[in-house]
Motif scaffolding. Structure first.
Motif: not given
Length: 90
Positions: A32-38, A40-42, A74-75
């Motif tokens: 699993v990858l849980v991340a926050l993106y701006d 612009q997709g960064r 995004k998960v």
């Protein structure tokens, strides 16, 4: 009880001021990858990365050091992917 499908709930509260909570369910153990993106997709913050067991998972997202704005949480869980819009206010 093992969930039957992948789901992403939350985040709560939204909008949030520095801390919010997100929950997701996994029907089986996966990477699993849980991340926050701006917008612009960064990637601006990796919240969790690793193997997660089947079941319900709760994560705290710390917005300290991130500018106020709109972000996408995004998960990625194996072949499953889900996104939620979150707003960080200061």
């Amino acid at each position: 009880q093992i969930p039957q499908e992948f789901t992403l709930d939350g985040p709560y509260p939204n909008p949030f001021n520095n801390m919010t909570r997100v929950s997701f369910t996994l029907p089986r153990s996966v990477d699993v990858l849980v991340a926050l993106y701006d917008l612009q997709g960064r990637m601006v913050r990796e919240v969790y990365s690793g193997i997660a067991q089947s079941g319900i998972h709760h994560l705290q997202i710390d917005g300290t050091g991130i500018p106020a704005g709109i972000y996408v949480l995004k998960v990625d869980a194996g072949t499953n992917h889900a996104m939620k819009k979150v707003t960080l206010i200061k």
